[in-house]
Design an enzyme around this catalytic site. Structure first.
Site, short mmCIF file in Angstrom:
data_model
loop_
_atom_site.label_atom_id
_atom_site.label_comp_id
_atom_site.label_asym_id
_atom_site.label_seq_id
_atom_site.Cartn_x
_atom_site.Cartn_y
_atom_site.Cartn_z
N ARG A 53 0.85 -1.43 0.56
CA ARG A 53 -0.01 -0.07 0.33
C ARG A 53 1.13 1.16 0.41
NH1 ARG A 53 -1.29 2.41 3.49
NH2 ARG A 53 -1.82 1.18 5.78
N TYR A 107 -15.48 9.46 -20.19
CA TYR A 107 -15.83 9.00 -19.62
C TYR A 107 -16.73 8.98 -18.52
CZ TYR A 107 -15.65 4.46 -16.68
OH TYR A 107 -16.05 3.53 -15.98
N ASP A 179 -7.07 12.03 -19.88
CA ASP A 179 -7.16 10.39 -19.52
C ASP A 179 -7.13 10.09 -20.79
OD1 ASP A 179 -8.21 8.37 -19.84
OD2 ASP A 179 -9.60 8.05 -18.52
N LYS A 204 -7.13 -1.35 -20.35
CA LYS A 204 -7.89 -1.19 -21.78
C LYS A 204 -6.93 -1.37 -21.89
CE LYS A 204 -11.60 0.51 -19.80
NZ LYS A 204 -12.10 -0.08 -19.26
C1 PLP Z 1 -11.32 6.32 -20.41
C2 PLP Z 1 -12.25 5.61 -19.61
N1 PLP Z 1 -11.19 6.25 -18.33
C3 PLP Z 1 -11.31 5.50 -17.52
C4 PLP Z 1 -11.53 4.22 -16.95
C5 PLP Z 1 -12.41 3.69 -15.95
O1 PLP Z 1 -10.91 2.66 -15.84
P1 PLP Z 1 -11.01 1.63 -14.49
O2 PLP Z 1 -12.40 0.43 -15.47
O3 PLP Z 1 -10.11 0.43 -15.10
O4 PLP Z 1 -11.19 1.69 -13.54
C6 PLP Z 1 -12.60 3.83 -18.52
C7 PLP Z 1 -13.20 3.05 -18.14
O5 PLP Z 1 -14.02 2.52 -19.19
C8 PLP Z 1 -12.35 4.96 -19.44
O6 PLP Z 1 -13.18 4.13 -20.88
#
Ligand code: PLP
Length: 386
Positions: A53, A107, A179, A204
């Site tokens: 952690r 997202y 992001d 992803k």
């Molecule tokens: C563009 C984007 N950012 C963040 C996330 C969140 O990621 P996680 O599901 O690994 O928490 C996602 C999930 O689909 C996403 O598509």
């Protein structure tokens, strides 16, 4: 271990993916990092405590080193999910009374986090009307501390001008965070264009095999130091085994994503000509409204395509008729997957809210895998015929 940079000079992304961060294995002296899982580790003769952690397990640091070098950043960290990386990063940079500007097209999970948590924390926020630098500029207030956006965005694949947003933020002494999940570090490096903090859902493309959740942040050292402090408190750490899996996946990041991008470019062009498809959004198509910006700031256009079916076609039936491409949540895996954002990532929003974001019920988000492009094309054609 760990740094792969020689005299401050980095290698090419393909080489970084394979080698950066590898932990020397004292038992085998082999080419792969050993997995360290011990939560109880000695402290008496050491000046720092190693503990999962605390984000300092060798396998966590190996991934952090890879992502740091890939993004060309000063520091990086790995988390237990993309949302752990995003929430911890934002909470670490913001305090009560601060104001944040968020891009409108985000997202759904990130938007939901803002709407669920920020009022209680006394953090003010605004969502832009569009994606242009001007849309961000008009929302700047005296207390604006951070600008947050996605590029390409989920699910509409809209781009933001990274260099332009960085310049705007610097003029107003704000931090910028992106992001960058949809591009992966292979197709863009926002830090090199002046963005302070770069986030990825490593679930992803970085993970790439649809079999675990993880997240990363890379950026300026002083900002990541703050993230690390909060991360220890919030506890969203990734275990040694999964960190190792992520390190292993990242070794093939470049060939995987390049093949996905090649397939996506081919299929996007074909989709544009098909009967039953109303519109196709792909940053590598000349018809994409920000094609010029994509060419300027991206090194490739990625493996995501968004398209809209004509209203006379039922999107659920279309997905059920596909034989290779699976209707699944998540994205970025070697397998081609497809989903309706209104039933998945944006299900928490009302139809009106989704309409405001440009997300109709006929919109489909297609994550192109590494299968044969001809097979994928035939699969779409037969599903449309049915
Ligand atoms: C563009 C984007 N950012 C963040 C996330 C969140 O990621 P996680 O599901 O690994 O928490 C996602 C999930 O689909 C996403 O598509």
């Amino acid at each position: 271990m760990l740094s792969f940079m020689k005299n401050g000079k980095s290698h090419s992304p393909e080489t970084i993916c394979v080698h950066a961060g590898t932990v020397l294995d004292p038992v085998s002296s082999g080419v792969v990092s050993p997995i360290v899982t011990a939560t109880a580790q000695p402290y008496l003769e050491k000046n720092s405590i190693v503990y999962p952690r605390y984000f300092n397990l060798p396998n966590q640091l190996a991934v952090a080193e890879k992502i740091k070098e890939l993004e060309g950043a000063e520091d990086a960290m790995v988390f237990a999910s993309g949302m752990a990386a995003i929430s911890t990063t934002l909470l670490s940079q913001l305090k009560m009374g601060d104001h944040v500007i968020f891009q409108n097209s985000l997202y759904g999970g990130t938007r939901n986090m803002v709407l669920t948590m920020f009022d209680n924390l006394g953090i003010q926020y605004s969502f832009t009307k569009g994606n242009e630098v001007q849309d961000f500029a008009e929302l700047i207030q005296n207390n604006t501390r951070l600008i947050y956006f996605e590029s390409p965005s989920n699910p509409l694949l809209l781009l933001c001008d990274m260099a332009g947003i960085s310049e705007l933020a610097k003029t107003h002494q704000c931090i910028t965070a992106i992001d960058s999940t949809f591009a992966s570090p292979v197709f863009q490096n926002p830090y090199k264009l002046g963005i302070d903090l770069v986030l990825h859902s490593a679930t992803k493309y970085l993970g790439g095999h649809s079999d675990f959740c993880a997240g990363v942040v890379a950026g300026k050292k002083n900002l990541i130091d703050k993230v690390r402090k909060y991360a220890k408190c919030l506890g969203g750490s990734l275990d040694g085994h999964t960190s190792y899996l992520l390190e292993r996946s990242m070794k093939t990041l470049s060939p995987r994503t390049n093949l996905q991008a090649q397939n996506a470019k081919f299929l996007a062009a074909k989709l544009e000509e098909m009967k039953g498809i109303q519109r196709v959004l792909y940053p590598g198509l000349p018809s994409h409204p920000q094609y010029e910006l994509a060419k300027k700031q991206m090194k490739g256009f990625g493996g995501m395509i968004t398209f809209e079916l004509e209203p006379w076609l039922d999107p659920v039936n279309f997905q059920k008729n596909l034989q290779i491409i699976s209707p699944m949540v998540s994205l970025g895996g070697v397998e081609s997957t497809i989903c309706s954002p209104h039933l998945t990532s944006h299900v928490l929003f009302s139809k009106e809210e989704r309409a405001g974001m440009g997300i109709s019920d006929g919109l489909l988000r297609f994550s192109v895998g590494i299968e044969s492009q001809e097979d994928l094309l035939k699969d779409i054609e037969q599903a449309l015929r049915k």
